[in-house]
Write an enzyme that holds these catalytic residues in place. Sequence first.
Site, short mmCIF file in Angstrom:
data_model
loop_
_atom_site.label_atom_id
_atom_site.label_comp_id
_atom_site.label_asym_id
_atom_site.label_seq_id
_atom_site.Cartn_x
_atom_site.Cartn_y
_atom_site.Cartn_z
CE1 TYR A 92 47.03 20.07 -33.89
CE2 TYR A 92 47.43 18.30 -35.48
CZ TYR A 92 47.10 19.61 -35.20
OH TYR A 92 46.84 20.48 -36.24
CB THR A 140 44.91 18.17 -38.94
OG1 THR A 140 46.10 17.47 -39.24
CG2 THR A 140 44.27 17.47 -37.74
CG ASP A 141 47.50 15.47 -42.51
OD1 ASP A 141 47.47 16.37 -41.63
OD2 ASP A 141 48.56 15.03 -42.97
CD GLN A 181 52.53 27.82 -40.80
OE1 GLN A 181 53.22 27.82 -41.82
NE2 GLN A 181 52.20 26.70 -40.18
CG LEU A 182 44.62 29.49 -42.86
CD1 LEU A 182 44.96 29.38 -44.35
CD2 LEU A 182 43.70 28.34 -42.43
CG ASP A 198 41.34 33.73 -24.55
OD1 ASP A 198 41.15 32.70 -25.24
OD2 ASP A 198 41.84 33.71 -23.42
CB THR A 208 49.47 24.14 -34.42
OG1 THR A 208 50.23 25.25 -33.98
CG2 THR A 208 48.17 24.60 -35.04
N1 LIG Z 1 50.63 23.69 -39.21
C1 LIG Z 1 50.34 22.56 -39.86
O1 LIG Z 1 51.22 21.86 -40.36
C2 LIG Z 1 48.91 22.12 -39.98
C3 LIG Z 1 48.63 20.94 -40.66
C4 LIG Z 1 47.30 20.54 -40.80
C5 LIG Z 1 46.29 21.31 -40.26
N2 LIG Z 1 46.59 22.47 -39.57
C6 LIG Z 1 45.49 23.26 -39.01
O2 LIG Z 1 45.43 24.46 -39.75
C7 LIG Z 1 44.95 25.52 -38.91
C8 LIG Z 1 45.88 26.71 -39.02
O3 LIG Z 1 47.18 26.30 -38.62
P1 LIG Z 1 48.39 27.32 -38.50
O4 LIG Z 1 49.62 26.56 -38.77
O5 LIG Z 1 48.08 28.57 -39.26
O6 LIG Z 1 48.32 27.63 -36.93
P2 LIG Z 1 49.28 28.60 -36.09
O7 LIG Z 1 50.28 29.24 -36.98
O8 LIG Z 1 49.76 27.79 -34.92
O9 LIG Z 1 48.25 29.72 -35.61
C9 LIG Z 1 47.27 29.48 -34.65
C10 LIG Z 1 46.95 30.80 -33.99
O10 LIG Z 1 45.88 30.59 -33.06
C11 LIG Z 1 46.18 31.36 -31.90
N3 LIG Z 1 45.43 30.89 -30.73
C12 LIG Z 1 45.73 29.89 -29.88
N4 LIG Z 1 44.82 29.84 -28.88
C13 LIG Z 1 43.92 30.82 -29.10
C14 LIG Z 1 42.76 31.29 -28.42
N5 LIG Z 1 42.33 30.73 -27.26
N6 LIG Z 1 42.08 32.35 -28.92
C15 LIG Z 1 42.50 32.94 -30.05
N7 LIG Z 1 43.60 32.56 -30.75
C16 LIG Z 1 44.31 31.50 -30.28
C17 LIG Z 1 47.68 31.14 -31.75
O11 LIG Z 1 48.22 32.07 -30.84
P3 LIG Z 1 49.57 31.63 -30.03
O12 LIG Z 1 50.62 31.42 -31.06
O13 LIG Z 1 49.79 32.79 -29.13
O14 LIG Z 1 49.21 30.35 -29.31
C18 LIG Z 1 48.14 31.35 -33.19
O15 LIG Z 1 48.34 32.71 -33.49
C19 LIG Z 1 44.85 24.91 -37.50
O16 LIG Z 1 43.53 24.56 -37.25
C20 LIG Z 1 45.71 23.67 -37.58
O17 LIG Z 1 45.27 22.68 -36.68
C21 LIG Z 1 47.88 22.89 -39.45
#
Ligand SMILES: NC(=O)c1ccc[n+]([C@@H]2O[C@H](COP(=O)([O-])OP(=O)(O)OC[C@H]3O[C@@H](n4cnc5c(N)ncnc54)[C@H](OP(=O)(O)O)[C@@H]3O)[C@@H](O)[C@H]2O)c1
Length: 313
Positions: free
Chosen positions: A154, A130-131, A39-40, A65, A91
């Site tokens: 998590y 994260t929160d 997403q981000l 990776d 996530t």
């Molecule tokens: N989503 C929420 O509600 C939320 C809330 C608070 C904080 N956050 C934080 O915000 C950040 C961004 O979140 P997001 O929602 O954008 O995450 P996301 O949509 O889940 O994207 C994470 C990306 O990282 C990739 N990834 C996983 N393992 C990897 C590796 N070993 N090497 C390279 N890439 C890898 C994933 O690939 P795959 O899909 O193939 O695994 C995915 O494309 C994260 O740090 C998350 O913890 C998220």
Amino acid sequence: MSNNAEVGLYRRTLIKYLTHLFTNSLIDMNILITGSNGQLGSEIRAIASQFSNYNFFFTDIAELDLSNYKQVELYFEENTISVCVNCAAYTAVDKAEDEQDIAMLVNCDVVGNLAKVCSNNNALLIHVSTDYVFDGTHYKPYEETDPTAPNSYYGLTKLKGEEAVFANTDKAVVIRTSWLYSSYGNNFVKTMIRLGKERDELGVVVDQIGTPTHAADLAMAIMKIVQKNGNNNIKEIYHYSNEGVISWYDFAIAIMKEANISCRVNAIESKDFPAKANRPFYSVLNKAKLKNDFQIEVPYWLDSLKVMIKQIG
Ligand SMILES: NC(=O)c1ccc[n+]([C@@H]2O[C@H](COP(=O)([O-])OP(=O)(O)OC[C@H]3O[C@@H](n4cnc5c(N)ncnc54)[C@H](OP(=O)(O)O)[C@@H]3O)[C@@H](O)[C@H]2O)c1
């Protein structure tokens, strides 16, 4: 050589030198965005063209990776990376309770290694957390210095990831965000819209309070931090979400309204909606530090929701 020929040669050399200087100075920095299919990462990709003085490298697990240390090291050296925005993460909050090893690997071990590589290359690391590092027992918005106490695996992996950042580099920003959604990827907003179209009524928890964050707004805030600190030494934690305070129930009601869906939303308690992982009951983030340090205006959550729903049509 005549005087005229000498002047001509001098002019041509000068123009060549100035052109070289000018084109190179147009590209300020090479920025690596990891996990860029998420997403981000996708939101940063969407705004990258507004920052033409930076050279962006977008990678996800297929291209880079992060669990492969040697590959990461080589990538930084080959591409002279000056800033890395780590959007990669594990996530799946509930799944993390069962898949503890992989969750800890991606959210902590990999992050520590990435920080080490950044440090070796004098690159700034911007890492997203994260929160859920808080237990949610607070009564006022969490500040960066408030004690952490995650109540899910998590959350624990993300807290360990923050610690791994600062243990391995002195040039890093950790941004904690909450309830992230985007027109890219899967998230609460899209789930509500899908379920709202399928069903006449839905139950959504009313006793978890926080603030949604449109990932597009966070992406812009991150680029402001890069613009100000790309070349500087900085070691800070910041909080960022949209402005305002709501429950998931309020959020669902607003989503149905903005998307013109007539599904009825019923308020339920967390205890009646059992999930594998615990979540904080209250996780509103105080954003004053980030607003003051970077003069960032934070949009109201409902305004950002409207933008996103318009984007997805
Ligand atoms: N989503 C929420 O509600 C939320 C809330 C608070 C904080 N956050 C934080 O915000 C950040 C961004 O979140 P997001 O929602 O954008 O995450 P996301 O949509 O889940 O994207 C994470 C990306 O990282 C990739 N990834 C996983 N393992 C990897 C590796 N070993 N090497 C390279 N890439 C890898 C994933 O690939 P795959 O899909 O193939 O695994 C995915 O494309 C994260 O740090 C998350 O913890 C998220």
